[in-house]
Design a protein around this motif. Structure first.
Motif, PDB file in Angstrom:
ATOM      1  N   SER A   3       0.842  -1.192   0.000  1.00 21.58           N
ATOM      2  CA  SER A   3       0.000   0.000   0.000  1.00 21.58           C
ATOM      3  C   SER A   3       0.883   1.249   0.000  1.00 21.58           C
ATOM      4  CB  SER A   3      -0.895   0.001   1.248  1.00 21.58           C
ATOM      5  OG  SER A   3      -0.100   0.129   2.421  1.00 21.58           O
ATOM      6  N   VAL A   4       0.237   2.434  -0.057  1.00 18.88           N
ATOM      7  CA  VAL A   4       0.986   3.699  -0.063  1.00 18.88           C
ATOM      8  C   VAL A   4       1.793   3.849   1.223  1.00 18.88           C
ATOM      9  CG1 VAL A   4       0.775   6.210  -0.071  1.00 18.88           C
ATOM     10  CG2 VAL A   4      -0.648   4.833  -1.610  1.00 18.88           C
ATOM     11  N   ARG A   7       4.661   1.459   1.143  1.00 20.57           N
ATOM     12  CA  ARG A   7       5.671   1.966   0.215  1.00 20.57           C
ATOM     13  C   ARG A   7       6.519   3.046   0.878  1.00 20.57           C
ATOM     14  NH1 ARG A   7       3.142   5.375  -4.258  1.00 20.57           N
ATOM     15  NH2 ARG A   7       3.409   6.996  -2.667  1.00 20.57           N
ATOM     16  N   GLY A  69      10.032   5.417 -14.623  1.00 21.91           N
ATOM     17  CA  GLY A  69       9.286   5.459 -13.373  1.00 21.91           C
ATOM     18  C   GLY A  69      10.207   5.405 -12.174  1.00 21.91           C
ATOM     19  N   LYS A  71      10.356   3.179  -9.442  1.00 18.50           N
ATOM     20  CA  LYS A  71      10.887   1.918  -8.924  1.00 18.50           C
ATOM     21  C   LYS A  71      12.156   1.457  -9.629  1.00 18.50           C
ATOM     22  CE  LYS A  71       9.683  -2.939  -8.138  1.00 18.50           C
ATOM     23  NZ  LYS A  71       8.594  -3.942  -8.114  1.00 18.50           N
ATOM     24  N   TRP A 118       9.828  11.081  -5.069  1.00 16.91           N
ATOM     25  CA  TRP A 118       8.569  10.363  -4.834  1.00 16.91           C
ATOM     26  C   TRP A 118       7.864  10.928  -3.604  1.00 16.91           C
ATOM     27  CZ3 TRP A 118       8.612   4.322  -5.641  1.00 16.91           C
ATOM     28  CH2 TRP A 118       7.347   3.907  -6.054  1.00 16.91           C
ATOM     29  N   THR A 122       4.458  13.921  -3.522  1.00 20.14           N
ATOM     30  CA  THR A 122       3.191  13.362  -3.046  1.00 20.14           C
ATOM     31  C   THR A 122       2.833  13.850  -1.643  1.00 20.14           C
ATOM     32  OG1 THR A 122       4.374  11.373  -2.262  1.00 20.14           O
ATOM     33  CG2 THR A 122       3.370  11.272  -4.449  1.00 20.14           C
ATOM     34  N   GLY A 179       4.889  -1.321  -6.067  1.00 19.80           N
ATOM     35  CA  GLY A 179       4.458  -1.068  -7.433  1.00 19.80           C
ATOM     36  C   GLY A 179       5.135   0.154  -8.029  1.00 19.80           C
ATOM     37  N   ASN A 180       5.362   0.116  -9.327  1.00 20.77           N
ATOM     38  CA  ASN A 180       6.008   1.249  -9.994  1.00 20.77           C
ATOM     39  C   ASN A 180       4.997   2.371 -10.236  1.00 20.77           C
ATOM     40  OD1 ASN A 180       8.023   2.718 -11.259  1.00 20.77           O
ATOM     41  ND2 ASN A 180       7.596   1.844 -13.266  1.00 20.77           N
ATOM     42  N   GLU A 181       5.478   3.605 -10.185  1.00 21.79           N
ATOM     43  CA  GLU A 181       4.674   4.774 -10.529  1.00 21.79           C
ATOM     44  C   GLU A 181       5.517   5.714 -11.370  1.00 21.79           C
ATOM     45  OE1 GLU A 181       2.949   6.781  -7.229  1.00 21.79           O
ATOM     46  OE2 GLU A 181       1.691   5.082  -6.621  1.00 21.79           O
ATOM     47  N   PHE A 182       4.829   6.551 -12.127  1.00 21.60           N
ATOM     48  CA  PHE A 182       5.507   7.525 -12.980  1.00 21.60           C
ATOM     49  C   PHE A 182       5.212   8.935 -12.475  1.00 21.60           C
ATOM     50  CE2 PHE A 182       5.281   3.756 -15.504  1.00 21.60           C
ATOM     51  CZ  PHE A 182       6.400   3.781 -16.324  1.00 21.60           C
ATOM     52  N   GLU A 184       3.927  12.751 -12.325  1.00 23.20           N
ATOM     53  CA  GLU A 184       2.665  13.304 -12.807  1.00 23.20           C
ATOM     54  C   GLU A 184       2.878  14.103 -14.090  1.00 23.20           C
ATOM     55  OE1 GLU A 184       0.808  15.473  -9.699  1.00 23.20           O
ATOM     56  OE2 GLU A 184       0.769  13.766  -8.320  1.00 23.20           O
TER      57      GLU A 184
END
Length: 389
Positions: A3-4, A7, A69, A71, A118, A122, A179-182, A184
């Motif tokens: 989860s966030v 992470r 991304g 990760k 990251w 956020t 999980g990978n994120e890119f 914004e």
């Protein structure tokens, strides 16, 4: 997948182990090289390898972050650190170890840029100082534990390197479940202009904020990379030095979150000025009572309470000043400022010890703190240009 919140904990874990490896390498290699008869100036130059690596990596990591991304680049950076630490025992050569230091610097910068961007992109504005303070808190925790590894030299010269590599690998493996994120869209669209132009714009807007990471880098590298040499020369034992050094980072653990929250309420520049004044007083006292291990320990601890948060306060201030599309460039400039300070610290300190052996190392630190305090004193009315959120 995590989860966030999970992470965030993994990212903080990576920062902790990164601080641990850096906090271990600086005093550990300084003691080994000093015992092998390496001069203080060469010892100081050798210590800059880590930060040269940070500088080398800084201009080239924005584009991979956009295309791959968060990760993948964090994984690459972490793996480079793990591998480099593991290779130290295989060849005890001055230049091979310097190359490994550079490699660790590259890996650390990739890792820090990914985790830092990251987190900062956020974080909510109202709790930004606190969120980034956690980042600084756990980096300092790693730095606190790292210098204690010099005591393991009595077991084996190579055991600390292998242990650090193993611990780094364990934390790195947790990234497999993230999980990978890119970035914004507004960050991606910022790449339409040249990188050099974005750096110039970010520097023009937020240059006072970059003095915090620069000063922290100078302090961190000098205290961990050159003070062990200086401490041995003024008559302290290795065990005493390894006990004094962690006091700086350990005390900063107590003040990171309170100072971060305080800066959320009364403003970063004011808190930074208070911190610089306290750090100046601590190192000035240390310069007159450096033969006393007890006084040095107390001065390092008080200095840590005050200026041990300059890195995270500087990042928070940078996020206040820059619009969101310039935050990645600002994060890179924070890393570069940190590395420049970290290069200057051992380099200038080592030269001073060789040229002016009777001059206290702490006078150099006091001079830097006074200079930055004056900058913030006269720039105290700098205002936020744009809400980055």
């Amino acid at each position: 997948m995590f989860s966030v919140k999970q992470r965030f904990r993994v990212l903080i874990g990576l920062v902790t182990i990164s601080g641990f490896s850096q906090g271990m390498l600086l005093p550990l290699l300084a003691v080994i090289l000093e015992q092998n008869g390496v001069s203080s100036s060469l010892n100081g130059i050798h210590a800059t390898g880590l930060y040269i690596g940070i500088l080398l990596a800084s201009p080239f990591i924005e584009k991979p972050l956009r295309s791959l991304g968060f990760k993948p680049i964090i994984m690459v950076g972490g793996l480079l650190v793990v591998t480099s630490l593991f290779l130290f025992p295989f060849w005890q050569s001055l230049w091979f170890w310097f190359a490994l230091r550079v490699a660790i610097g590259i890996g650390d910068q990739i890792l820090h840029f990914g985790t830092q961007t990251w987190i900062t992109t956020t974080a909510d504005k109202g709790s930004r100082g606190r969120s980034i303070a956690y980042y600084g808190l756990f980096f300092s925790l790693g730095f606190t534990l790292g210098p204690l590894m010099t005591n393991l030299l009595s077991v084996s010269t190579y055991f600390p390197f292998l242990l650090a590599s193993f611990l780094s690998l364990v934390v790195w493996l947790f990234m497999l479940k993230v999980g990978n994120e890119f970035p914004e869209e507004d960050y991606a669209s910022a790449h339409g202009s040249s990188s050099f132009g974005r750096f110039l714009k970010a520097a023009a807007i937020a240059w006072p904020a970059f003095l915090g990471p620069l000063c922290y880098g100078f302090l961190e590298a000098s205290l961990h990379g050159i003070f062990p040499v200086y401490g041995l020369r003024i008559g302290h034992e290795v065990q005493t030095v390894s006990f004094i050094i962690p006091a700086f980072a350990a005390a900063s653990l107590l003040s990171q979150i309170p100072l971060g929250r305080w800066s959320d309420s009364i403003g970063r520049p004011r808190v930074i000025r208070y911190a610089l004044a306290g750090g100046t007083a601590a190192f000035l006292i240390a310069s007159f009572y450096e033969s006393s291990a007890t006084v040095l320990f107390l001065c390092f601890a008080f200095a840590g309470l005050c200026v041990g948060s300059l890195f995270s306060l500087g990042i928070s201030y940078m996020t206040d000043l820059l619009p969101r599309e310039l935050l990645p460039a600002g994060n890179i400039l924070c890393g570069m400022s940190f590395s420049i300070g970290s290069i200057l610290g051992p380099f200038l300190s080592g030269i001073v010890l060789d040229i002016l052996p009777d001059l206290s190392l702490f006078f150099l630190i006091v001079g830097l703190l006074v200079f930055i305090f004056l900058v913030f004193f006269f720039k105290k009315d700098v205002s936020v240009t744009q809400d980055p959120v």
